[in-house]
Write a protein that holds these residues in place. Sequence first.
Motif, PDB file in Angstrom:
ATOM      1  N   LEU A  33       0.811  -1.217   0.000  1.00  0.00           N
ATOM      2  CA  LEU A  33       0.000   0.000   0.000  1.00  0.00           C
ATOM      3  C   LEU A  33       0.845   1.270   0.000  1.00  0.00           C
ATOM      4  O   LEU A  33       0.416   2.305  -0.526  1.00  0.00           O
ATOM      5  CB  LEU A  33      -0.940   0.001   1.215  1.00  0.00           C
ATOM      6  N   ASP A  34       2.039   1.199   0.590  1.00  0.00           N
ATOM      7  CA  ASP A  34       2.886   2.390   0.625  1.00  0.00           C
ATOM      8  C   ASP A  34       3.346   2.809  -0.765  1.00  0.00           C
ATOM      9  O   ASP A  34       3.766   3.959  -0.965  1.00  0.00           O
ATOM     10  CB  ASP A  34       4.095   2.155   1.519  1.00  0.00           C
ATOM     11  N   LEU A  35       3.269   1.914  -1.740  1.00  0.00           N
ATOM     12  CA  LEU A  35       3.673   2.231  -3.114  1.00  0.00           C
ATOM     13  C   LEU A  35       2.505   2.651  -3.993  1.00  0.00           C
ATOM     14  O   LEU A  35       2.706   3.038  -5.151  1.00  0.00           O
ATOM     15  CB  LEU A  35       4.346   1.008  -3.756  1.00  0.00           C
ATOM     16  N   LEU A  36       1.284   2.587  -3.467  1.00  0.00           N
ATOM     17  CA  LEU A  36       0.101   2.735  -4.309  1.00  0.00           C
ATOM     18  C   LEU A  36      -0.683   4.006  -3.986  1.00  0.00           C
ATOM     19  O   LEU A  36      -1.910   4.007  -3.938  1.00  0.00           O
ATOM     20  CB  LEU A  36      -0.790   1.494  -4.157  1.00  0.00           C
ATOM     21  N   GLY A  37       0.028   5.090  -3.804  1.00  0.00           N
ATOM     22  CA  GLY A  37      -0.608   6.379  -3.572  1.00  0.00           C
ATOM     23  C   GLY A  37      -1.044   7.040  -4.861  1.00  0.00           C
ATOM     24  O   GLY A  37      -0.950   6.461  -5.949  1.00  0.00           O
ATOM     25  N   PRO A  38      -1.523   8.283  -4.788  1.00  0.00           N
ATOM     26  CA  PRO A  38      -1.929   9.014  -5.989  1.00  0.00           C
ATOM     27  C   PRO A  38      -0.796   9.100  -7.001  1.00  0.00           C
ATOM     28  O   PRO A  38       0.358   9.344  -6.643  1.00  0.00           O
ATOM     29  CB  PRO A  38      -2.287  10.401  -5.433  1.00  0.00           C
ATOM     30  N   GLY A  39      -1.121   8.875  -8.261  1.00  0.00           N
ATOM     31  CA  GLY A  39      -0.128   8.916  -9.325  1.00  0.00           C
ATOM     32  C   GLY A  39       0.586   7.609  -9.566  1.00  0.00           C
ATOM     33  O   GLY A  39       1.407   7.511 -10.482  1.00  0.00           O
ATOM     34  N   SER A  40       0.295   6.584  -8.768  1.00  0.00           N
ATOM     35  CA  SER A  40       0.956   5.289  -8.916  1.00  0.00           C
ATOM     36  C   SER A  40       0.212   4.417  -9.919  1.00  0.00           C
ATOM     37  O   SER A  40      -0.905   4.729 -10.353  1.00  0.00           O
ATOM     38  CB  SER A  40       1.037   4.576  -7.567  1.00  0.00           C
ATOM     39  N   THR A  41       0.837   3.299 -10.268  1.00  0.00           N
ATOM     40  CA  THR A  41       0.252   2.343 -11.213  1.00  0.00           C
ATOM     41  C   THR A  41       0.393   0.934 -10.669  1.00  0.00           C
ATOM     42  O   THR A  41       1.451   0.553 -10.172  1.00  0.00           O
ATOM     43  CB  THR A  41       0.951   2.413 -12.585  1.00  0.00           C
ATOM     44  N   ALA A  42      -0.679   0.173 -10.772  1.00  0.00           N
ATOM     45  CA  ALA A  42      -0.656  -1.251 -10.421  1.00  0.00           C
ATOM     46  C   ALA A  42      -1.021  -2.061 -11.651  1.00  0.00           C
ATOM     47  O   ALA A  42      -1.981  -1.743 -12.355  1.00  0.00           O
ATOM     48  CB  ALA A  42      -1.637  -1.547  -9.296  1.00  0.00           C
ATOM     49  N   VAL A  43      -0.250  -3.106 -11.911  1.00  0.00           N
ATOM     50  CA  VAL A  43      -0.521  -4.021 -13.011  1.00  0.00           C
ATOM     51  C   VAL A  43      -0.962  -5.357 -12.429  1.00  0.00           C
ATOM     52  O   VAL A  43      -0.313  -5.891 -11.523  1.00  0.00           O
ATOM     53  CB  VAL A  43       0.724  -4.224 -13.902  1.00  0.00           C
ATOM     54  N   VAL A  44      -2.068  -5.891 -12.931  1.00  0.00           N
ATOM     55  CA  VAL A  44      -2.549  -7.208 -12.519  1.00  0.00           C
ATOM     56  C   VAL A  44      -2.459  -8.127 -13.729  1.00  0.00           C
ATOM     57  O   VAL A  44      -3.085  -7.882 -14.757  1.00  0.00           O
ATOM     58  CB  VAL A  44      -4.004  -7.151 -12.016  1.00  0.00           C
ATOM     59  N   ILE A  45      -1.655  -9.188 -13.601  1.00  0.00           N
ATOM     60  CA  ILE A  45      -1.500 -10.165 -14.679  1.00  0.00           C
ATOM     61  C   ILE A  45      -2.296 -11.412 -14.331  1.00  0.00           C
ATOM     62  O   ILE A  45      -2.026 -12.074 -13.329  1.00  0.00           O
ATOM     63  CB  ILE A  45      -0.018 -10.534 -14.890  1.00  0.00           C
ATOM     64  N   GLY A  46      -3.294 -11.714 -15.157  1.00  0.00           N
ATOM     65  CA  GLY A  46      -4.156 -12.865 -14.908  1.00  0.00           C
ATOM     66  C   GLY A  46      -5.472 -12.435 -14.292  1.00  0.00           C
ATOM     67  O   GLY A  46      -5.556 -12.225 -13.088  1.00  0.00           O
ATOM     68  N   ILE A  47      -6.504 -12.283 -15.137  1.00  0.00           N
ATOM     69  CA  ILE A  47      -7.783 -11.746 -14.656  1.00  0.00           C
ATOM     70  C   ILE A  47      -8.802 -12.878 -14.558  1.00  0.00           C
ATOM     71  O   ILE A  47      -9.836 -12.891 -15.220  1.00  0.00           O
ATOM     72  CB  ILE A  47      -8.283 -10.611 -15.568  1.00  0.00           C
ATOM     73  N   GLY A  48      -8.468 -13.872 -13.738  1.00  0.00           N
ATOM     74  CA  GLY A  48      -9.428 -14.911 -13.399  1.00  0.00           C
ATOM     75  C   GLY A  48     -10.120 -14.540 -12.108  1.00  0.00           C
ATOM     76  O   GLY A  48     -10.353 -13.364 -11.821  1.00  0.00           O
ATOM     77  N   GLY A  49     -10.461 -15.551 -11.305  1.00  0.00           N
ATOM     78  CA  GLY A  49     -11.147 -15.261 -10.048  1.00  0.00           C
ATOM     79  C   GLY A  49     -10.327 -14.393  -9.113  1.00  0.00           C
ATOM     80  O   GLY A  49     -10.828 -13.430  -8.526  1.00  0.00           O
ATOM     81  N   LEU A  50      -9.027 -14.677  -8.987  1.00  0.00           N
ATOM     82  CA  LEU A  50      -8.168 -13.879  -8.114  1.00  0.00           C
ATOM     83  C   LEU A  50      -7.919 -12.504  -8.709  1.00  0.00           C
ATOM     84  O   LEU A  50      -7.897 -11.489  -7.994  1.00  0.00           O
ATOM     85  CB  LEU A  50      -6.839 -14.590  -7.859  1.00  0.00           C
ATOM     86  N   GLY A  51      -7.718 -12.451 -10.019  1.00  0.00           N
ATOM     87  CA  GLY A  51      -7.436 -11.179 -10.669  1.00  0.00           C
ATOM     88  C   GLY A  51      -8.590 -10.206 -10.585  1.00  0.00           C
ATOM     89  O   GLY A  51      -8.389  -8.998 -10.428  1.00  0.00           O
ATOM     90  N   GLN A  52      -9.806 -10.725 -10.692  1.00  0.00           N
ATOM     91  CA  GLN A  52     -10.970  -9.849 -10.564  1.00  0.00           C
ATOM     92  C   GLN A  52     -11.089  -9.297  -9.152  1.00  0.00           C
ATOM     93  O   GLN A  52     -11.449  -8.133  -8.951  1.00  0.00           O
ATOM     94  CB  GLN A  52     -12.230 -10.609 -10.975  1.00  0.00           C
ATOM     95  N   PHE A  53     -10.787 -10.120  -8.161  1.00  0.00           N
ATOM     96  CA  PHE A  53     -10.737  -9.619  -6.789  1.00  0.00           C
ATOM     97  C   PHE A  53      -9.645  -8.562  -6.655  1.00  0.00           C
ATOM     98  O   PHE A  53      -9.836  -7.539  -5.988  1.00  0.00           O
ATOM     99  CB  PHE A  53     -10.457 -10.758  -5.815  1.00  0.00           C
ATOM    100  N   ALA A  54      -8.490  -8.807  -7.262  1.00  0.00           N
ATOM    101  CA  ALA A  54      -7.390  -7.846  -7.167  1.00  0.00           C
ATOM    102  C   ALA A  54      -7.800  -6.489  -7.705  1.00  0.00           C
ATOM    103  O   ALA A  54      -7.501  -5.447  -7.108  1.00  0.00           O
ATOM    104  CB  ALA A  54      -6.174  -8.374  -7.921  1.00  0.00           C
TER     105      ALA A  54
END
Length: 228
Positions: free
Chosen positions: A41-62
């Motif tokens: 969470l400390d890396l995911l402030g305003p202006g940050s980017t998160a990439v999720v690889i694999g949009i199955g059941g876990l990816g949709q939760f992510a």
Amino acid sequence: MADYVAVNASALVPADGLDPAFAAVLADAGLVPYHSIRATLDLLGPGSTAVVIGIGGLGQFAVALLRELTAAQIIALDIRDASLAAVREKVNHALRSDDPEVAAKVLAVTGGYGADVVLDLVGNNQTLALSGAVVAPYGAIRVPGLSDGVFSFETSQTSVSLPWGASLTRPYSGNHQDLHDLVALARTGRITANLSRYSFDDGLQAFDDLEAGKIFGRAVIVLADSAS
């Protein structure tokens, strides 16, 4: 899948008020991405980017958890158009992970910097290499995926597998407090899941559908009296 199960009281997490089918997936499909996201969470402030690889059941939760818990822009990557379609309205960008130009596209939408956090829910050779190619300097890669991938770690000055300062961690699930916090969040109604429900008699069909790639979310076997 028994009618009754005896467990220690300390292992129980109150989930009253939740749909039992939804509660059933929180301890796995929800907890795995929750743990990795909470740890970064400390890396995911305003202006940050998160990439999720694999949009199955876990990816949709992510994706749902990133939207709820962070200010990051979200990039979803998957090899299936149907999986990307399931989250397209919830992410900033939905890209095919098997596109030869996908790493360049991720870097382009981050101004050449890369993603602050990459959550690899696949964990094969290709996704591990992709994670290293798109993570930002001093960013974090979290790999709960279990697809037998191998990552080449280099320490030379000219290393291309990881930028300076980036970390690579192999988390597994989460802890008891994570589950308490996740269930509490779910009870607010702010996160949902795409569930495919099967009766107990159709349990084997659920496995067949999973193997055939027909499940775009999470399969749940529902006992006849579970609503009570």
